[in-house]
Write a protein that holds these residues in place. Sequence first.
Motif, short mmCIF file in Angstrom:
data_model
loop_
_atom_site.label_atom_id
_atom_site.label_comp_id
_atom_site.label_asym_id
_atom_site.label_seq_id
_atom_site.Cartn_x
_atom_site.Cartn_y
_atom_site.Cartn_z
N GLU A 193 -33.13 44.22 -12.46
CA GLU A 193 -32.76 45.37 -13.28
C GLU A 193 -33.03 45.11 -14.76
OE1 GLU A 193 -30.92 44.30 -10.80
OE2 GLU A 193 -30.72 46.04 -9.45
N ALA A 194 -32.74 43.88 -15.20
CA ALA A 194 -32.95 43.57 -16.61
C ALA A 194 -34.44 43.59 -16.94
CB ALA A 194 -32.34 42.21 -16.94
N LEU A 195 -35.24 43.04 -16.02
CA LEU A 195 -36.69 43.08 -16.25
C LEU A 195 -37.16 44.54 -16.25
CD1 LEU A 195 -39.41 41.65 -16.49
CD2 LEU A 195 -39.52 41.56 -13.99
N GLY A 196 -36.57 45.33 -15.34
CA GLY A 196 -36.95 46.73 -15.27
C GLY A 196 -36.63 47.48 -16.55
N PRO A 248 -50.59 55.80 -16.55
CA PRO A 248 -50.31 55.09 -15.31
C PRO A 248 -49.24 54.03 -15.55
CG PRO A 248 -52.38 54.34 -16.25
CD PRO A 248 -51.94 55.50 -17.06
N LEU A 249 -48.44 53.79 -14.52
CA LEU A 249 -47.50 52.68 -14.61
C LEU A 249 -48.30 51.40 -14.41
CD1 LEU A 249 -44.66 51.41 -14.55
CD2 LEU A 249 -44.66 51.81 -12.09
N VAL A 250 -48.12 50.43 -15.28
CA VAL A 250 -48.87 49.18 -15.15
C VAL A 250 -47.91 48.01 -15.01
CG1 VAL A 250 -50.88 50.00 -16.41
CG2 VAL A 250 -49.02 48.88 -17.65
N GLY A 251 -48.48 46.85 -14.68
CA GLY A 251 -47.68 45.65 -14.57
C GLY A 251 -47.92 44.95 -13.25
N THR A 252 -47.38 43.74 -13.12
CA THR A 252 -47.49 43.02 -11.85
C THR A 252 -46.59 43.72 -10.84
OG1 THR A 252 -45.64 41.63 -12.46
CG2 THR A 252 -47.82 40.83 -13.05
N ASP A 253 -46.75 43.36 -9.59
CA ASP A 253 -45.92 43.93 -8.53
C ASP A 253 -44.44 43.78 -8.86
OD1 ASP A 253 -47.26 45.24 -6.66
OD2 ASP A 253 -46.80 43.83 -5.01
N GLU A 311 -43.03 43.36 -11.69
CA GLU A 311 -42.59 44.17 -12.82
C GLU A 311 -42.36 45.63 -12.44
OE1 GLU A 311 -44.41 41.90 -16.74
OE2 GLU A 311 -45.72 43.22 -15.60
N ARG A 312 -43.27 46.14 -11.61
CA ARG A 312 -43.14 47.55 -11.24
C ARG A 312 -41.95 47.78 -10.33
NH1 ARG A 312 -48.85 49.06 -9.22
NH2 ARG A 312 -48.88 46.83 -8.76
N LYS A 313 -41.74 46.82 -9.43
CA LYS A 313 -40.56 46.94 -8.55
C LYS A 313 -39.28 46.85 -9.37
CE LYS A 313 -42.33 46.40 -4.09
NZ LYS A 313 -43.48 45.47 -3.87
N LEU A 356 -38.87 47.87 -12.36
CA LEU A 356 -38.64 49.15 -13.01
C LEU A 356 -37.92 50.10 -12.05
CD1 LEU A 356 -38.97 51.18 -15.31
CD2 LEU A 356 -41.19 51.78 -14.37
N ALA A 357 -38.39 50.12 -10.79
CA ALA A 357 -37.76 50.99 -9.80
C ALA A 357 -36.29 50.61 -9.62
CB ALA A 357 -38.51 50.91 -8.48
N ALA A 358 -36.04 49.30 -9.56
CA ALA A 358 -34.66 48.84 -9.39
C ALA A 358 -33.80 49.31 -10.56
CB ALA A 358 -34.64 47.32 -9.27
N TYR A 359 -34.36 49.18 -11.74
CA TYR A 359 -33.60 49.58 -12.93
C TYR A 359 -33.29 51.07 -12.90
CZ TYR A 359 -32.88 50.91 -17.82
OH TYR A 359 -32.40 51.44 -18.98
N LEU A 360 -34.28 51.88 -12.55
CA LEU A 360 -34.06 53.33 -12.53
C LEU A 360 -33.02 53.70 -11.47
CD1 LEU A 360 -37.68 54.69 -13.03
CD2 LEU A 360 -35.81 54.66 -14.68
N MET A 361 -33.08 53.03 -10.32
CA MET A 361 -32.10 53.33 -9.28
C MET A 361 -30.70 52.95 -9.75
SD MET A 361 -33.60 54.98 -7.06
CE MET A 361 -32.48 55.24 -5.69
N GLU A 362 -30.62 51.84 -10.48
CA GLU A 362 -29.33 51.42 -10.98
C GLU A 362 -28.77 52.45 -11.97
OE1 GLU A 362 -27.54 47.29 -12.66
OE2 GLU A 362 -28.90 48.38 -13.99
N LEU A 363 -29.65 52.92 -12.84
CA LEU A 363 -29.22 53.95 -13.79
C LEU A 363 -28.68 55.16 -13.05
CD1 LEU A 363 -31.97 54.24 -16.57
CD2 LEU A 363 -29.66 53.32 -16.78
N GLN A 364 -29.41 55.53 -12.02
CA GLN A 364 -29.03 56.71 -11.27
C GLN A 364 -27.66 56.52 -10.61
OE1 GLN A 364 -30.53 57.38 -7.46
NE2 GLN A 364 -31.48 59.33 -7.94
N ARG A 365 -27.45 55.31 -10.02
CA ARG A 365 -26.16 55.04 -9.39
C ARG A 365 -25.04 55.06 -10.42
NH1 ARG A 365 -28.91 51.49 -6.32
NH2 ARG A 365 -28.49 49.77 -7.73
N GLU A 366 -25.30 54.44 -11.59
CA GLU A 366 -24.26 54.39 -12.62
C GLU A 366 -23.87 55.80 -13.05
OE1 GLU A 366 -25.65 52.15 -15.91
OE2 GLU A 366 -25.41 50.24 -14.84
#
Lengths: 374, 448
Positions: free
Chosen positions: B357-360, B408-413, B415-417, B419-429
């Motif tokens: 999440e922090a990387l995201g 486009p979303l860029v980054g290593t695998d 990094e992109r994952k 980002l998804a984790a971070y967004l999901m966490e935001l959504q849950r919060e």
Amino acid sequence: MDLIPSPDSLGLPAPVWLLLLLHDVTQTIHFLFMNFVLGGSWFLLWLHFGRKVDWKEQLYQRCLSVLPVALSMAITFGIGPLLFVQVLYGQFFYTANIIMGHFWLGLLLILVIAFYLIYVLKAKSGSDDRFSSPILRLTLHLAIALSFTFIALLHTANAVLVLTPEIWEEAYTGSLWGTLLSRSEFLIPRYLHNVVGAIGIGGLWIVWIGNYRGSLNASDQARSGAVMSLVATFIQMILGFWYLAALPTDLVKSLMRFDSTLGWHFASSILVAMPFTVCLFALTVIPCHRLLRWITSGLGALLVFAMVVFSEKLREVLLENYFTLAEWKVDTQWGPILIFLGLFVFGLVVLAWIAWALWKGFGQPGDPSEEISS
Amino acid sequence: MWEYPTWDVPRLGGGMAIGLIATIHVLVAHFSVGAGIILAVGETVARKKSDETILNFLRIFSKWLLLIGFVFGAVSGVAIWFSISLASTRATSMLIHTFVWFWAIEWVFFLVEIVSGYAYYASWGRISPRQHTALAWIYAVAAWMSLFIISGILSFMLSPGDWIQTRDVWDGFLNPTFLSTVALRTLSSLGIASLAAMAIVNLYPKFSREERTRVINFNATFLWPLVLMLPFAYWYFQGIPPFAKGLIQGGAAAMTLFFLFGIAASTLVGLYAYFGLIRRKRYINLETSLLLLSIAIIATVSMEFVREGVRKPYVIYNLLYSNGLTKEEVPRANNEGVLANAPWKRIGFDENTADPEALGEKMYEIQCSSCHVVNGFNDVVLLIDGWSDDLLWYNLERLHELKPFMPPLVGTDKERKALAAYLMELQRERYGNETKKEVALDGSHPQS
């Protein structure tokens, strides 16, 4: 330092010397106007307490009329160095701006407020109002003078940040004020040097205004400006030593040697400063002497130019380990440069015509204190 | 790539901060340019006819020009510089390294503009009428020339034309929408300044009703050209890149509406000026003139909004995305990773020990925050409300295909994952675990 961005890959659209020259010239003119804005706003505060005396009242009104015009010109000529510093040192300049981002943009908010306050003050300071609501006017004076003094601090802090990538990380991650005040041992003497220097040159403007057509007690008026300049110049010498002491030791050593360019630049500023101080002293005795006024002002402008060139050289030397201007890839756009130069000369001709028309127009009978006023 | 630190503006985001400042500046600058033409033409005509009313009005008008144009206009112009270099640093650097001489040329005109403007204002009744009229013309030409030059640089950002290949500065300046931008901006300038003039004359009781009507009808001469907005806008439209055209033609409903509104409102005001104010010599009072001025302002702002909006996802078309990545750098960003190319984001951050999440969050700050502010403007959490993991991932992988106004979303695998984790966490919060209408990849609502 992996925090320093790489130079823009588009390179420079002109040779370094040309960009530096234009930077230094416009910066000098910017400073000359800014010096009256800063020095003049404090001088007005002083004059404000003496407005029962007729000549002070007249000088007050005239300085107040010149102030917004000088401010406009300071802003206009500030755009020059703003353009060229971005071209030459963008990777350092932008980073410094972002680190102090809120302050950097806030600077302009303060500027626009102070600008309007000058017009409010003008509206409240007509000759008939001179005895009305002293608290309000005093507040206005202080607000204006303090605003410009604070803006000077922000500019100095920015210049210091540009020079010292070593502290970027600390400043960026630190507190809001930390972005300004880190490296304070270097910032404070440099700041005081700038402010007091501005007051010194600002006083010369008052010598001219005091000598303007129709002055009451012209010599008193002009002398008050010359004295302000002289006092500031003496203080400036002391501050100069302090500023030097704050620089890295080996750098100071190289200043004292004539085999370095920096040493030469330093020596030439001192060389101009000496006759300037002598002339100033003479001006306090014979403040209406025309030739002396021209000579002193010429030396003053030269001194500012020498200081600007010196600071520029200092920046080169201090950043040497990270970046040198010689690294730029240059792809000169001669066409646009020639158009610029041609238009610039043409612009100067137009400005000269305007100055001539006004000079003649305002020579006609009429109240000269109405000049450039509302 | 992301070599500069970022400047964070809570809620608004840097991009919006620029937009706000730029909008205010554009309005004031338009006023200053239009006012110059009104003063110059006005004084020439009024001197010929010895029309004291118009002259009196112009004198007052010049004071407004000074107080609005020179004070606010000059400072807000510098404010644009400051804000773009804070929020779109890389774009600013590219523009200045390409166009510094054009800016220098503009600066010459600006200098002449300021000096002649002050001189004009200060010298009413002090210099000969001919000289004074000459000053007005000097001001008008200088002010319009600065509009002319700046239009070349602004239009370059949307339609850099052949410059992208040749890197020849003239190709960039004389780009496909340069002249149409000049034309559109000249129209708006005249519109805003003449409507402001009509409001201003209504503020001074010393003018009688007949005098006001004269001043208003006179100013309408500068207002009717707004009827040309439609053909000029069409001309402009021809020069913009195909994808941007698509956005206006319905690809983005907001863009279409703003564009149409800008044209329609301007045309109507122009028609009213011609039939009402010129042909029938109507009078308009303070409220009405302010209303018309507001319409013109909103129309101008709409057109500016469209100009900025259809440039997405780029700041400089086909070259630089709004988040500071160039098109060419996309493969490199995917190989080497985003964080590896963003030194300022690595301060105090260790990729190896940080949780996803922090990387995201870092990914989000670097790649998305120029257009989406968490808890603020264009909040991404609102946009993904109710999305499942799969749906989010599906979208992120095709960000630029599904919504081509995004880079486009860029980054290593990893990094992109992240980002998804971070967004999901935001959504849950934000919405807790009882997400109401979970939407899955196939569009069904499995838990409803």
